[in-house]
Design a protein around this motif. Structure first.
Motif, PDB file in Angstrom:
ATOM      1  N   THR A   1       0.824  -1.217   0.000  1.00 52.71           N
ATOM      2  CA  THR A   1       0.000   0.000   0.000  1.00 52.71           C
ATOM      3  C   THR A   1       0.854   1.262   0.000  1.00 52.71           C
ATOM      4  OG1 THR A   1      -0.106  -0.072   2.419  1.00 52.71           O
ATOM      5  CG2 THR A   1      -1.940  -1.084   1.205  1.00 52.71           C
TER       6      THR A   1
ATOM      7  N   TYR B   1      -5.015  -6.065  -7.625  1.00 49.34           N
ATOM      8  CA  TYR B   1      -5.161  -5.846  -6.189  1.00 49.34           C
ATOM      9  C   TYR B   1      -5.097  -7.170  -5.429  1.00 49.34           C
ATOM     10  CZ  TYR B   1      -6.523  -1.113  -7.456  1.00 49.34           C
ATOM     11  OH  TYR B   1      -6.530   0.171  -7.950  1.00 49.34           O
TER      12      TYR B   1
ATOM     13  N   ASN C   1      -6.524   3.039  -6.578  1.00 48.63           N
ATOM     14  CA  ASN C   1      -7.535   3.438  -5.589  1.00 48.63           C
ATOM     15  C   ASN C   1      -7.041   3.375  -4.148  1.00 48.63           C
ATOM     16  OD1 ASN C   1      -7.518   0.723  -4.919  1.00 48.63           O
ATOM     17  ND2 ASN C   1      -9.512   0.266  -5.835  1.00 48.63           N
TER      18      ASN C   1
ATOM     19  N   ASN D   1      -5.956   0.708  -2.531  1.00 49.15           N
ATOM     20  CA  ASN D   1      -6.030  -0.637  -1.950  1.00 49.15           C
ATOM     21  C   ASN D   1      -4.718  -1.386  -2.143  1.00 49.15           C
ATOM     22  OD1 ASN D   1      -8.657  -0.221  -1.146  1.00 49.15           O
ATOM     23  ND2 ASN D   1      -9.575  -1.208  -2.941  1.00 49.15           N
TER      24      ASN D   1
END
Length: 408
Positions: free
Chosen positions: A265, A301, A336, A338
Motif C-alpha cells: 500500500t 489488487y 484506488n 487498496n
C-alpha cells in the motif's frame, strides 16, 4: 531476369515510398502538385524544424529534413508548410501494403513507408520488371503515391537498388554488379551503416564499400562485433535473410510485470517497482529498435481484481525515464489506494524507431539531442559497472538510513 526465374533463385523487391509524408499530403490535396511542400513540426513558429520534404523542395531548393523552417522559407518563399498528420500517413500506409499483398503473401513491412516482397514464385504474373512496373503504375494511379523499387536476389541488394533512382525509379542489382556498382561508394552510403559506424570503419582505414568487402573478418569482429561480420557479407552481396511476413507483427507491444512479495500500500515502494519495470521495457525496446507513444499499466489488487489503464502521448518514446514518468502518471490517476499484488507496464503499438518523427521546434530538438547523449553515457556506465553505479540522491539516502524498500 526471366532467366533468374528459370534458375529458381530468389527474386526480392524493396518497395520504397518516395517522400512519403509529403506525398500523402499531396495525394490528399492534388492542388499541391508542382509546388515545394514540407511537413514541419510547428509551421507557425520561426524556430520550427522540417520533418519531411517533397522532391521539388529537395532538388530545386536544397531543403532537407531537420533544416530550420526559417531557412527553408528563406530558400523558397513560396514554400507550402503543413503540420504532420500521422493518422493520414498510417492509413495510406495500410492501403499500400494491402495492395502489395495482392501480388504475394511473402511480404515484410520494414517501416511505415517501405517493405520487401519475395516474388520468386510469381512468375505467372510476368517478369520481375513487368511486376515492378505494374506496382509502380497502379500505386500512382490509385493512391497517388510514387514509389521506387529495387529488384535483387536478396534483401540487402534490393534495398540498395531502390535508393539508386528516386523518385519513381526501378533498378535491378545483381550480385555480379556489386564490385562495379557498390564497391566504389563510401561506406556511409551503405544500408546498415550510420555515422558512428562509418567513423569507426574510417578509423581503421576503411572508407569504401569495396574496402569493407575485402577487410579481414577478425578485424571487423574486434571493431564491431557480430555486426562487423554481417556488414562484410553485405558488402560482398551476401544476405541469406528471408522475407519474413511476421516480422512487422512480432513486437506489437513490449511489457514487463512482477508479482510483489507482499501486498503493498506504500506508494514509494510501488514507484520503485515501476522504475525497475520501466527500465526492463526500455531495454527490450532498444534491443528491437522500436518506440511507442502509448503506455499501459496493469494493477492487480490483493483480491485479484485487475485493471489496465493506458494513455497515448504526442511524441514517441523509448527511454526508461520517459516510460517511468508516464507510468507514474497513470498509477497516481487510477490506483484506488487498496493493497497491490502485481504491477505491470506495457509499451503498446510499438513501431520502428525510423518512423518516430517528433514534432519538435529547433530548441527542443537540441534539448533532445543532449538528453540522448546523457542517456547513452549512463547506459554505457551501467553496462560496464552495473546498474548501481549511478543512483538518484533519494536512493542513496534510503540506503544510508537502512530503508529496506529496495529489497523488492
Amino acid at each position: 531476369m526471366e532467366a533468374t526465374y528459370q534458375k529458381r533463385s530468389r527474386v526480392i523487391f524493396h518497395v520504397d515510398c518516395n517522400s512519403f509524408f509529403a506525398s500523402c499530403e499531396i495525394a490528399r490535396d492534388p492542388s499541391l502538385k508542382g509546388k515545394a511542400v514540407v511537413v514541419a513540426g510547428d509551421p507557425k513558429e520561426r524556430k520550427g524544424v522540417v520533418l519531411a520534404a517533397n522532391y521539388i523542395a529537395k532538388q530545386r531548393f536544397g531543403i532537407y529534413t531537420t533544416m530550420p523552417l526559417w531557412e527553408a522559407k528563406k530558400r523558397c518563399p513560396q514554400l507550402v508548410v503543413l503540420k504532420p498528420d500521422f493518422h493520414l500517413y498510417r492509413e495510406i500506409s495500410e492501403k499500400v501494403f494491402q495492395f502489395l499483398a495482392t501480388f504475394t503473401p511473402v511480404l515484410e513491412r520494414a517501416s511505415i513507408d517501405e517493405g520487401y516482397l519475395d516474388i520468386t514464385d510469381c512468375y505467372s504474373l510476368g517478369s520481375p520488371l513487368d511486376i515492378a512496373e505494374q506496382i509502380q503504375k497502379e500505386l500512382l494511379q490509385m493512391l497517388h503515391i510514387p514509389v521506387s523499387i529495387g529488384i535483387a536476389p536478396n534483401k540487402f541488394l534490393a534495398k540498395m537498388a531502390s535508393n539508386m533512382k528516386k523518385p519513381l525509379g526501378i533498378t535491378v542489382l545483381r550480385k555480379r554488379d556489386v564490385p562495379k556498382v557498390l564497391w566504389p561508394l563510401p561506406v556511409q552510403e551503405m544500408h546498415g551503416i550510420g555515422d558512428k559506424t562509418a567513423k569507426k570503419l574510417n578509423s581503421i582505414g576503411i572508407f569504401t564499400i569495396g574496402e569493407l568487402a575485402k577487410a579481414e573478418k577478425v578485424t571487423l569482429q574486434n571493431l564491431l562485433g557480430i555486426t562487423g561480420v554481417r556488414l562484410k557479407e553485405w558488402a560482398n552481396g551476401i544476405d541469406p535473410r528471408p522475407v519474413d511476413p511476421e516480422s512487422g507483427e512480432k513486437w506489437k507491444s513490449i511489457g514487463s510485470s512482477t508479482t510483489l512479495p507482499r501486498n503493498v500500500t506504500e506508494e514509494r515502494i510501488l514507484l520503485e517497482v515501476l522504475r525497475d519495470l520501466a527500465q526492463s521495457v526500455s531495454n527490450r525496446m532498444k534491443q528491437k529498435g522500436v518506440v511507442s507513444s502509448t503506455v499501459q499499466i496493469m494493477i492487480r489488487y490483493s483480491n485479484f481484481q485487475t485493471i489496465t489503464r493506458s494513455k497515448t502521448w504526442e511524441n514517441p518514446f523509448q527511454e526508461a525515464e520517459e516510460i517511468f514518468q508516464r507510468a507514474v502518471y497513470l498509477l497516481k490517476r487510477h490506483w484506488n489506494g487498496n493493497p497491490v499484488r502485481l504491477l505491470g507496464i506495457t509499451a503498446v503499438d510499438v513501431f520502428d524507431k525510423k518512423e518516430a518523427v517528433k514534432q519538435l521546434d529547433l530548441f527542443h530538438f537540441e534539448e533532445e539531442a543532449k538528453k540522448e547523449s546523457l542517456w547513452n553515457t549512463i547506459e554505457r556506465l551501467q553496462q560496464k559497472f552495473g546498474n548501481s553505479i549511478i543512483q538518484r540522491g533519494s536512493e542513496l539516502f534510503r540506503d544510508k538510513s537502512g530503508d529496506n524498500g529496495k529489497s523488492l
